[in-house]
Design an enzyme around this catalytic site. Structure first.
Site, short mmCIF file in Angstrom:
data_model
loop_
_atom_site.label_atom_id
_atom_site.label_comp_id
_atom_site.label_asym_id
_atom_site.label_seq_id
_atom_site.Cartn_x
_atom_site.Cartn_y
_atom_site.Cartn_z
N ARG A 223 0.89 -1.15 0.05
CA ARG A 223 -0.02 -0.10 -0.02
C ARG A 223 1.00 1.33 -0.06
NH1 ARG A 223 -3.41 -3.12 -1.32
NH2 ARG A 223 -5.51 -3.57 -0.23
N GLU A 252 -5.26 6.27 -5.40
CA GLU A 252 -5.26 5.52 -6.52
C GLU A 252 -6.54 5.97 -7.21
OE1 GLU A 252 -4.39 1.54 -5.93
OE2 GLU A 252 -2.43 2.03 -5.14
N HIS A 271 -1.15 -0.43 -9.74
CA HIS A 271 -1.57 -1.75 -8.87
C HIS A 271 -2.03 -2.94 -9.56
CE1 HIS A 271 -3.85 -1.80 -4.82
NE2 HIS A 271 -3.51 -2.91 -5.08
C1 GLV Z 1 -5.00 -5.71 -3.42
O1 GLV Z 1 -4.26 -4.76 -3.53
C2 GLV Z 1 -5.31 -6.80 -2.37
O2 GLV Z 1 -5.57 -6.17 -1.35
O3 GLV Z 1 -5.91 -7.69 -2.73
#
Ligand code: GLV
Length: 309
Positions: A223, A252, A271
């Site tokens: 994160r 994001e 991501h």
């Molecule tokens: C993606 O970022 C997740 O938390 O699976």
């Protein structure tokens, strides 16, 4: 009964497709199009609007569409039902391969080769052999462990740091502040796998980033909020940090005018290191719904921050 689905801002269609395939008898309502709130028994959601879960009087479980639970912890209130993480083994493998790709990129100087090639230069660069190349994996949860093992099995020297003492074979296991300092002082690459919570918000601040050896590289796949961006940008600009492969951000999508897009030593990806696949993730969701329907416990259950003692 039905499933409330909300994977926004990502596409809902493949999820509807696979949920219908695996659970043909259970209708799927795509948020906000819910004809009857009483029909919702399960919520399969990602970044769901605050307070909305309270609208479904027959809700039996929340199946979060991710492994990281910060969006759940950000909910001001949550109904008293089990909350389930989505832990899809295919995602862990993808993330480990993403981390390995960038580790190799930094170790073998691929960026410098790209620059040299632009000038048609046939130069071989020195590099550190993987057996002496130190990769610090910070955070050894399910995903961090898979990453540490993948990197170690590719003959890199892995320093694995976790809050609690943990023994992973083939990895130098470190914990505590001294352990973290040691990992950061030696690391050629630091891979952040910490979840975002109250203890890890801005965990990598200017003090910890100053422990890095000159020119160390960063890979962030958990994160964005685990890093203090101001400190990271400073480090990247003053050369303490060689380069950063950033897949996750405090906000994001990363805003168009964000400086990270333009920095020559930052590699931005959207991501995607472990993007959930609807096909395999819906199998995991369907298994958990079948367990719940049979009166069994789903897993892994997550205790939200507001209920942790
Ligand atoms: C993606 O970022 C997740 O938390 O699976």
């Amino acid at each position: 009964m039905g499933i409330l689905l909300n994977n926004a801002p990502y596409d809902n269609d493949p999820w509807v497709h696979y949920l219908n395939q695996y659970l043909p008898d259970i209708p799927v309502f795509v948020y906000p199009d819910v004809p009857d709130v009483k029909a919702v028994k399960y919520a399969a959601t990602w970044d769901h609007p605050a307070g909305d879960f309270e609208r479904y009087p027959n809700l039996r479980a929340i199946l979060h569409l991710g492994a990281g639970m910060d969006l759940i912890d950000a909910q001001p209130t949550l109904p008293d039902v089990p909350i389930v993480r989505l832990v899809d083994p295919e995602v862990g493998l993808d993330m480990a391969q993403f981390a390995l790709y960038w580790t190799l990129h930094f170790q073998r100087n691929f960026e410098q080769y790209r620059t040299l090639a632009r000038d048609s230069r046939w130069d071989r660069l020195d590099y550190i052999n993987s057996k002496r190349y130190n990769v610090a994996v910070v955070g050894l949860g399910l995903i961090g462990t898979q990453i540490a093992q993948t990197i170690a099995s590719n003959r890199f020297k892995v320093l694995g740091w976790s809050r609690r003492s943990q023994i992973l074979e083939g990895v130098t296991n470190l914990n505590g502040e001294d352990g973290l300092k040691r990992a950061l002082e030696h690391a050629d690459v630091v891979i952040n796998c910490l979840p975002l919570n109250d203890n890890t918000h801005h965990f990598f601040d200017s003090e910890k980033l100053a422990w890095l050896k000159q020119g160390a590289n960063i890979i962030n796949i958990s994160r964005g909020g685990v890093f203090d961006d101001t400190a990271l940008i400073d480090g990247l600009n003053n050369g303490r940090i060689g380069a950063a492969a950033l897949d996750v951000f405090a906000v994001e999508p990363l805003p168009e005018d964000h400086v990270y897009w333009q920095m020559p030593n930052v590699f931005v990806t959207p991501h995607m290191s472990g993007a959930t696949y609807a096909r395999s993730a819906c199998r995991t969701l369907a298994d958990n719904i079948e367990r719940l329907e049979a009166g069994e416990d789903p897993f892994p259950i997550y205790i939200p921050k507001s209920k942790q003692s």
